[in-house]
Design a protein around this motif. Sequence first.
Motif, PDB file in Angstrom:
ATOM      1  N   MET A   1     -24.683 -18.418  30.299  1.00  0.00           N
ATOM      2  CA  MET A   1     -25.565 -17.609  29.449  1.00  0.00           C
ATOM      3  C   MET A   1     -26.172 -16.481  30.264  1.00  0.00           C
ATOM      4  O   MET A   1     -26.861 -16.720  31.248  1.00  0.00           O
ATOM      5  N   GLU A   2     -25.914 -15.249  29.854  1.00  0.00           N
ATOM      6  CA  GLU A   2     -26.511 -14.133  30.584  1.00  0.00           C
ATOM      7  C   GLU A   2     -27.782 -13.645  29.907  1.00  0.00           C
ATOM      8  O   GLU A   2     -27.828 -13.432  28.703  1.00  0.00           O
ATOM      9  N   LYS A   3     -28.797 -13.510  30.715  1.00  0.00           N
ATOM     10  CA  LYS A   3     -30.094 -13.099  30.171  1.00  0.00           C
ATOM     11  C   LYS A   3     -30.211 -11.584  30.099  1.00  0.00           C
ATOM     12  O   LYS A   3     -29.948 -10.885  31.068  1.00  0.00           O
ATOM     13  N   LEU A   4     -30.650 -11.105  28.922  1.00  0.00           N
ATOM     14  CA  LEU A   4     -30.867  -9.672  28.737  1.00  0.00           C
ATOM     15  C   LEU A   4     -32.338  -9.440  28.381  1.00  0.00           C
ATOM     16  O   LEU A   4     -33.022 -10.366  27.936  1.00  0.00           O
ATOM     17  N   ASP A  21     -29.657  -5.686  31.576  1.00  0.00           N
ATOM     18  CA  ASP A  21     -29.294  -7.018  32.051  1.00  0.00           C
ATOM     19  C   ASP A  21     -30.095  -7.355  33.311  1.00  0.00           C
ATOM     20  O   ASP A  21     -30.942  -6.576  33.753  1.00  0.00           O
ATOM     21  N   GLY A  22     -29.831  -8.501  33.865  1.00  0.00           N
ATOM     22  CA  GLY A  22     -30.587  -8.968  35.012  1.00  0.00           C
ATOM     23  C   GLY A  22     -30.460  -8.078  36.239  1.00  0.00           C
ATOM     24  O   GLY A  22     -31.286  -8.124  37.149  1.00  0.00           O
ATOM     25  N   ASN A  23     -29.398  -7.252  36.280  1.00  0.00           N
ATOM     26  CA  ASN A  23     -29.216  -6.353  37.424  1.00  0.00           C
ATOM     27  C   ASN A  23     -29.641  -4.923  37.107  1.00  0.00           C
ATOM     28  O   ASN A  23     -29.188  -3.971  37.741  1.00  0.00           O
ATOM     29  N   ASP A  59     -22.592 -15.448  24.557  1.00  0.00           N
ATOM     30  CA  ASP A  59     -22.885 -15.659  25.980  1.00  0.00           C
ATOM     31  C   ASP A  59     -24.140 -14.917  26.424  1.00  0.00           C
ATOM     32  O   ASP A  59     -24.624 -15.102  27.525  1.00  0.00           O
ATOM     33  N   PHE A  60     -24.621 -14.044  25.540  1.00  0.00           N
ATOM     34  CA  PHE A  60     -25.770 -13.223  25.910  1.00  0.00           C
ATOM     35  C   PHE A  60     -26.973 -13.555  25.038  1.00  0.00           C
ATOM     36  O   PHE A  60     -26.818 -13.839  23.858  1.00  0.00           O
ATOM     37  N   SER A  63     -33.965 -12.484  26.580  1.00  0.00           N
ATOM     38  CA  SER A  63     -34.872 -13.467  27.174  1.00  0.00           C
ATOM     39  C   SER A  63     -36.282 -12.947  27.385  1.00  0.00           C
ATOM     40  O   SER A  63     -37.138 -13.655  27.908  1.00  0.00           O
ATOM     41  N   LYS A 261     -38.818  -8.259  32.223  1.00  0.00           N
ATOM     42  CA  LYS A 261     -37.954  -9.083  33.071  1.00  0.00           C
ATOM     43  C   LYS A 261     -38.783  -9.764  34.153  1.00  0.00           C
ATOM     44  O   LYS A 261     -38.717 -10.983  34.342  1.00  0.00           O
TER      45      LYS A 261
END
Lengths: 328, 371
Positions: A1-4, A21-23, A59-60, A63, A261
């Motif tokens: 699961m990718e956190k956005l 996104d996280g990056n 998958d996204f 968050s 974030k």
Amino acid sequence: MEKLYLGIDVGSVSTNVVIIDGNNNIIDKLYIRTMGNPINALKEGLKHAKVKMSELGSDFMISGVGTTGSGRQLAGFMVGADVIKNEITAHAIAASTFIPNVNTILEIGGQDSKIIILKNNVISDFAMNTVCAAGTGSFLDRQAARLGIPIEEFGAHALNSTTDVRIAGRCAVFAESDMIHKQQLGYSKEDIINGLCEALVRNYLNNLAKGKDIKGPIVFQGGVAANIGIKKAFEKALGLEIYVPTHYDVMGAIGSALLAKQEVIQKQKTKFLGLEMADVDFKVKGFECSHCPNVCEVIGIYKDENLSARWGDKCGRWTNINIPSPTV
Amino acid sequence: MKITFPHMGNTYITIKAILEELDIDVVCPPKCSKKTMELGTKYSPEFVCMPFKLNIGNYIEGIEKGADTIFMLTGCGPCRFGIFSSLQKEIMLDLGYKIDFITSDRFSNIEGLKEFYNLLNKASGKKGVFKILNTLKKGLKLLDEVDELNDLMNKVRPREIKKGEVDHLAIEFENEIITVQGFKASFALIDEYNQKLKSIEIDKDKDVIKIGIVGEIYTLIENYLNLNVEKKLGNMGVESHRSTTTSKFVRDTLDFIPLIRSDKKQVYKAASPYLATPVGGHGIHTIGNTLLYKEQGYDGIIHILPFTCMPEIVARSILPTIEREKDIPILTLVIDEMTGEGGYETRIEAFVDLLNKRREVKDYGKAISWN
């Protein structure tokens, strides 16, 4: 699961929504005109984000969410923001994240303009315009409409100018009179547009930047940064190179997403109410409190016909939503 | 004779009590509100400062409550304040109010004090020198205590565990103090609220940001005009301190009398490297107090002035140099009836963010979080 993470900037002229996104990569961005209706603009933005999320697949997930801009309280309430932050801080954090060691941020939006000075990635000084919009996007919007040129093409015309035309830029109304006067004298459209760009920059530097220590790298952001004519005028006036970031128009929203974030990572939970908020019916009803001579304009926010929040009162008596609003 | 007087922050508590002690019939005007401002703005010259405009509003609202006499200080200087009463009297008479306008010099010398005494003596039906001096002495003490109560609120507010407790007490206090009469009841009520404030549960170890507020006295202490800057800061977790208060102002003016102490010398001395002579109003205090706050380890300064205030404009032009040389952030807020609260809040919020970051950089060598 990718956190956005979602960032929302509800300004006077535009409402911007970004997903990062996280990056800190920008996954999606949206620039909508607020048109005096922040609730609708925000709902439209959320609908758009919903479509984007379903494209991305399961998958996204979002968050965390942050809001900024003059409508930050309202937007923050509607979506359940983790962070509600003023636009000066939001702009500064976005710029310093993407352009390390930035020293000066010039930000010109729809109805306000700011200058932010940073030292070692920390704000050391700032200023914001007060009561006059002569140095902002709305001023240019107005003049573009008068000249019959789409605002998007405005700046490019300025680059074709051959003669300097000085237009009085102290006041938006007088600038318009002066511009008409110059038109009557027969100056070309290009020269006049260039004159307007220089007038705006002159006004900005005289009003906001007076006494400020402007050093490079300089970042120019906000909706007006799209205007190449203004960028050139700034470079000419300051004698320094001006950098316009890729996502110049949504930097405030990016800043609030970055803040969200950080907050969510720290707190390990989010207050986000979900993108379904796009389908909830929000209404605003105001009334004038008659309890004391301040006659505060109290605003009530109704979520699906239920009163859910109230603000605008100086004394705080209406903050308790269990007290019914007076019938108007 | 029913006397009314203009508001200036919480000074009404003392003025009301003094006049009551001397058996003078007093009408306290309603607290400054939007109505006061609208009335004042309507009948005042456009470019005069906000204090003048609010005074006019106060007079009209005081008369509506039954007053027939207005009391106002006057005198030479210290800024436009010197012509307030003469101009205001003309405006009130032009508006058709049949009122008496009594003024007294702002007791900056023996002559002025005598004038003030004569006025009180006459109005109180010849209470005599002993009673009047004693009342004024107690009045000065009340002035101090009211200001101390406000200082305490500013200390407790950022540290309270349950948000809103201080605000709640502040509103209750204002509602009650207006109903009590004379010194005894006023002192008792202040004492009661002192206790209540002290019993609020606070986070003692909380490391709060400290902001010193400098500028024009009226704007600084009239919460309606400064849009409750202290309350706003307190609720953002910031401890604020106002540099000038009525008690300090009165002491400054009266310190030619032995036994009355003021911090005037200290403030003037602190200001001297940047401003060697008074420039009217509280201009030199703005400079001196900014430097004193820096010495005391405050994180930042908020400078407040009403639009068109001459002494503060002079101070304003000196502050950037101090900001640079002494490395202390200063935010200037100019206020008039057109001030939009939204932009004002944004600036204060961003300023507090700025100070928090500076604190982190100082403590940890870098900024760790933006929230």
